[in-house]
Design a protein around this motif. Structure first.
Motif, PDB file in Angstrom:
ATOM      1  N   PRO A  40       0.799  -1.238   0.000  1.00 45.11           N
ATOM      2  CA  PRO A  40       0.000   0.000   0.000  1.00 45.11           C
ATOM      3  C   PRO A  40       0.828   1.282   0.000  1.00 45.11           C
ATOM      4  O   PRO A  40       0.499   2.229  -0.725  1.00 45.11           O
ATOM      5  CB  PRO A  40      -0.827  -0.121   1.289  1.00 45.11           C
ATOM      6  N   GLU A  41       1.902   1.331   0.803  1.00 42.72           N
ATOM      7  CA  GLU A  41       2.705   2.551   0.851  1.00 42.72           C
ATOM      8  C   GLU A  41       3.384   2.794  -0.492  1.00 42.72           C
ATOM      9  O   GLU A  41       3.440   3.918  -0.992  1.00 42.72           O
ATOM     10  CB  GLU A  41       3.766   2.456   1.960  1.00 42.72           C
ATOM     11  N   LEU A  42       3.909   1.732  -1.097  1.00 45.41           N
ATOM     12  CA  LEU A  42       4.561   1.849  -2.394  1.00 45.41           C
ATOM     13  C   LEU A  42       3.556   2.252  -3.461  1.00 45.41           C
ATOM     14  O   LEU A  42       3.840   3.101  -4.318  1.00 45.41           O
ATOM     15  CB  LEU A  42       5.221   0.524  -2.761  1.00 45.41           C
ATOM     16  N   ALA A  43       2.352   1.667  -3.417  1.00 44.02           N
ATOM     17  CA  ALA A  43       1.319   2.005  -4.392  1.00 44.02           C
ATOM     18  C   ALA A  43       0.922   3.476  -4.280  1.00 44.02           C
ATOM     19  O   ALA A  43       0.765   4.166  -5.293  1.00 44.02           O
ATOM     20  CB  ALA A  43       0.101   1.116  -4.191  1.00 44.02           C
ATOM     21  N   ALA A  44       0.783   3.969  -3.052  1.00 44.63           N
ATOM     22  CA  ALA A  44       0.410   5.369  -2.850  1.00 44.63           C
ATOM     23  C   ALA A  44       1.492   6.290  -3.398  1.00 44.63           C
ATOM     24  O   ALA A  44       1.201   7.303  -4.048  1.00 44.63           O
ATOM     25  CB  ALA A  44       0.172   5.644  -1.371  1.00 44.63           C
ATOM     26  N   PHE A  45       2.745   5.934  -3.151  1.00 47.32           N
ATOM     27  CA  PHE A  45       3.851   6.757  -3.637  1.00 47.32           C
ATOM     28  C   PHE A  45       3.898   6.737  -5.163  1.00 47.32           C
ATOM     29  O   PHE A  45       4.073   7.768  -5.819  1.00 47.32           O
ATOM     30  CB  PHE A  45       5.173   6.258  -3.059  1.00 47.32           C
ATOM     31  N   THR A  46       3.706   5.554  -5.745  1.00 44.69           N
ATOM     32  CA  THR A  46       3.720   5.423  -7.201  1.00 44.69           C
ATOM     33  C   THR A  46       2.635   6.264  -7.838  1.00 44.69           C
ATOM     34  O   THR A  46       2.864   6.957  -8.836  1.00 44.69           O
ATOM     35  CB  THR A  46       3.538   3.948  -7.593  1.00 44.69           C
ATOM     36  N   GLU A  47       1.420   6.200  -7.267  1.00 46.76           N
ATOM     37  CA  GLU A  47       0.325   6.972  -7.835  1.00 46.76           C
ATOM     38  C   GLU A  47       0.589   8.468  -7.725  1.00 46.76           C
ATOM     39  O   GLU A  47       0.156   9.253  -8.569  1.00 46.76           O
ATOM     40  CB  GLU A  47      -0.999   6.599  -7.163  1.00 46.76           C
ATOM     41  N   SER A  48       1.292   8.894  -6.684  1.00 51.69           N
ATOM     42  CA  SER A  48       1.610  10.317  -6.566  1.00 51.69           C
ATOM     43  C   SER A  48       2.615  10.725  -7.642  1.00 51.69           C
ATOM     44  O   SER A  48       2.560  11.846  -8.160  1.00 51.69           O
ATOM     45  CB  SER A  48       2.149  10.635  -5.170  1.00 51.69           C
ATOM     46  N   ILE A  49       3.536   9.826  -8.000  1.00 48.25           N
ATOM     47  CA  ILE A  49       4.456  10.109  -9.096  1.00 48.25           C
ATOM     48  C   ILE A  49       3.675  10.242 -10.393  1.00 48.25           C
ATOM     49  O   ILE A  49       3.869  11.177 -11.179  1.00 48.25           O
ATOM     50  CB  ILE A  49       5.510   8.999  -9.238  1.00 48.25           C
ATOM     51  N   ARG A  50       2.765   9.314 -10.625  1.00 45.77           N
ATOM     52  CA  ARG A  50       1.970   9.372 -11.842  1.00 45.77           C
ATOM     53  C   ARG A  50       1.116  10.636 -11.880  1.00 45.77           C
ATOM     54  O   ARG A  50       0.871  11.208 -12.941  1.00 45.77           O
ATOM     55  CB  ARG A  50       1.092   8.130 -11.953  1.00 45.77           C
ATOM     56  N   GLY A  51       0.667  11.052 -10.704  1.00 43.27           N
ATOM     57  CA  GLY A  51      -0.091  12.301 -10.645  1.00 43.27           C
ATOM     58  C   GLY A  51       0.747  13.478 -11.102  1.00 43.27           C
ATOM     59  O   GLY A  51       0.264  14.371 -11.799  1.00 43.27           O
ATOM     60  N   THR A  52       2.040  13.473 -10.719  1.00 44.12           N
ATOM     61  CA  THR A  52       2.935  14.538 -11.152  1.00 44.12           C
ATOM     62  C   THR A  52       3.186  14.445 -12.648  1.00 44.12           C
ATOM     63  O   THR A  52       3.129  15.444 -13.372  1.00 44.12           O
ATOM     64  CB  THR A  52       4.277  14.459 -10.399  1.00 44.12           C
ATOM     65  N   THR A 109      11.276  25.339  -5.551  1.00 46.10           N
ATOM     66  CA  THR A 109      11.304  24.054  -4.850  1.00 46.10           C
ATOM     67  C   THR A 109       9.877  23.667  -4.497  1.00 46.10           C
ATOM     68  O   THR A 109       9.151  24.441  -3.880  1.00 46.10           O
ATOM     69  CB  THR A 109      12.140  24.122  -3.564  1.00 46.10           C
ATOM     70  N   LEU A 110       9.479  22.484  -4.917  1.00 48.73           N
ATOM     71  CA  LEU A 110       8.169  21.946  -4.558  1.00 48.73           C
ATOM     72  C   LEU A 110       8.379  20.926  -3.447  1.00 48.73           C
ATOM     73  O   LEU A 110       9.085  19.934  -3.627  1.00 48.73           O
ATOM     74  CB  LEU A 110       7.513  21.277  -5.773  1.00 48.73           C
ATOM     75  N   VAL A 111       7.776  21.192  -2.282  1.00 47.87           N
ATOM     76  CA  VAL A 111       7.928  20.321  -1.116  1.00 47.87           C
ATOM     77  C   VAL A 111       6.673  19.475  -0.962  1.00 47.87           C
ATOM     78  O   VAL A 111       5.560  20.010  -0.895  1.00 47.87           O
ATOM     79  CB  VAL A 111       8.178  21.138   0.165  1.00 47.87           C
ATOM     80  N   LEU A 112       6.831  18.156  -0.923  1.00 45.71           N
ATOM     81  CA  LEU A 112       5.729  17.215  -0.735  1.00 45.71           C
ATOM     82  C   LEU A 112       5.866  16.579   0.638  1.00 45.71           C
ATOM     83  O   LEU A 112       6.879  15.938   0.933  1.00 45.71           O
ATOM     84  CB  LEU A 112       5.755  16.125  -1.811  1.00 45.71           C
ATOM     85  N   ARG A 113       4.852  16.751   1.476  1.00 44.97           N
ATOM     86  CA  ARG A 113       4.838  16.160   2.815  1.00 44.97           C
ATOM     87  C   ARG A 113       3.705  15.137   2.895  1.00 44.97           C
ATOM     88  O   ARG A 113       2.534  15.492   2.724  1.00 44.97           O
ATOM     89  CB  ARG A 113       4.645  17.242   3.885  1.00 44.97           C
ATOM     90  N   PRO A 114       4.032  13.862   3.147  1.00 46.08           N
ATOM     91  CA  PRO A 114       3.004  12.817   3.193  1.00 46.08           C
ATOM     92  C   PRO A 114       1.950  13.100   4.267  1.00 46.08           C
ATOM     93  O   PRO A 114       2.270  13.605   5.345  1.00 46.08           O
ATOM     94  CB  PRO A 114       3.794  11.549   3.528  1.00 46.08           C
ATOM     95  N   MET A 115       0.711  12.751   3.958  1.00 46.52           N
ATOM     96  CA  MET A 115      -0.376  12.916   4.922  1.00 46.52           C
ATOM     97  C   MET A 115      -0.761  11.601   5.591  1.00 46.52           C
ATOM     98  O   MET A 115      -1.278  11.592   6.696  1.00 46.52           O
ATOM     99  CB  MET A 115      -1.606  13.511   4.219  1.00 46.52           C
ATOM    100  N   GLU A 116      -0.508  10.476   4.910  1.00 49.74           N
ATOM    101  CA  GLU A 116      -0.918   9.173   5.407  1.00 49.74           C
ATOM    102  C   GLU A 116       0.088   8.659   6.442  1.00 49.74           C
ATOM    103  O   GLU A 116       1.301   8.756   6.258  1.00 49.74           O
ATOM    104  CB  GLU A 116      -1.028   8.196   4.228  1.00 49.74           C
ATOM    105  N   THR A 117      -0.398   8.113   7.552  1.00 51.56           N
ATOM    106  CA  THR A 117       0.446   7.719   8.678  1.00 51.56           C
ATOM    107  C   THR A 117       1.519   6.710   8.301  1.00 51.56           C
ATOM    108  O   THR A 117       2.691   6.860   8.661  1.00 51.56           O
ATOM    109  CB  THR A 117      -0.414   7.137   9.813  1.00 51.56           C
ATOM    110  N   ARG A 118       1.164   5.671   7.543  1.00 52.83           N
ATOM    111  CA  ARG A 118       2.159   4.656   7.187  1.00 52.83           C
ATOM    112  C   ARG A 118       3.247   5.232   6.288  1.00 52.83           C
ATOM    113  O   ARG A 118       4.410   4.848   6.383  1.00 52.83           O
ATOM    114  CB  ARG A 118       1.471   3.471   6.509  1.00 52.83           C
TER     115      ARG A 118
END
Length: 201
Positions: free
Chosen positions: A116-128, A152-161
């Protein structure tokens, strides 16, 4: 420090250090009234990209950073590839819902839905890559610093995991060209990639 056995799925934080760097493939002309939305629109104009990279990983237990280099490739809508050439060949490929890892003659395929954590990160890349600010904001709080010429674009995760692995991601560039990506992990390890766009073959 030794590598984990090949058949063991790569740790999420190790993959984040590499996968996040694929964002740097995108570059396109800047637009007027520049802000986060316009930046995303500019990045989305290029449907494919090719770049060289030099990555340094700063690991607390090592005195010197670990350096690697190679190429990054992106093809719309969902194909991302990191080809490491030095210090040893390795390929990481995300296509659709799968992650494929190749080292020498060995090949391993994983389902993103199992991580799940990897999938969320991957989808955020695809979003970019797609210029989808809505998709990014489902995963990260976004902060844009600096000017159009040096931002500089700063991305801070919102999901706990996700926060248990990554503290923040800093993407630096000029206009709509990404030049660096720094990933700061929660355990204080970090990686820095310098990216140079290459002419398309």
């Amino acid at each position: 420090m030794t590598d984990a056995p090949f058949l063991t799925p790569p740790p999420v934080k190790a993959w984040l250090a590499g996968a996040g760097l694929l964002i740097g493939l995108l570059c396109s002309p800047a637009h007027a009234a520049w802000d986060v939305a316009k930046l995303m629109q500019g990045l989305a104009q290029n449907k494919s990209g090719r770049a060289s990279f030099v990555e340094k990983k700063y690991i607390a237990m090592l005195e010197q950073p670990v350096e690697s280099s190679g190429e990054l490739l992106y093809t719309a809508p969902d194909r991302l590839e990191k080809r490491t050439l030095k210090p040893r060949p390795e390929s990481l490929l995300i296509e659709g819902a799968s992650l494929t890892v190749e080292r020498g003659q060995r090949r391993m395929q994983l389902r993103l839905q199992d991580y799940p954590e990897l999938a969320a990160f991957t989808e955020s890349i695809r979003g970019t890559l797609a210029g989808d600010i809505t998709a990014l904001r489902r995963v990260y709080n976004l902060e844009l610093e600096g000017s159009e010429e040096r931002w500089t674009l700063v991305l801070r995760p919102m999901e706990t995991r996700m926060l248990q692995v990554v503290q923040r991601i800093r993407i630096g560039g000029s206009q709509a060209e990404v030049k660096s990506i720094e990933i700061e992990q929660t355990d204080k390890d970090r990686s820095v990639m310098m990216i140079t766009p290459l002419a398309k073959p």
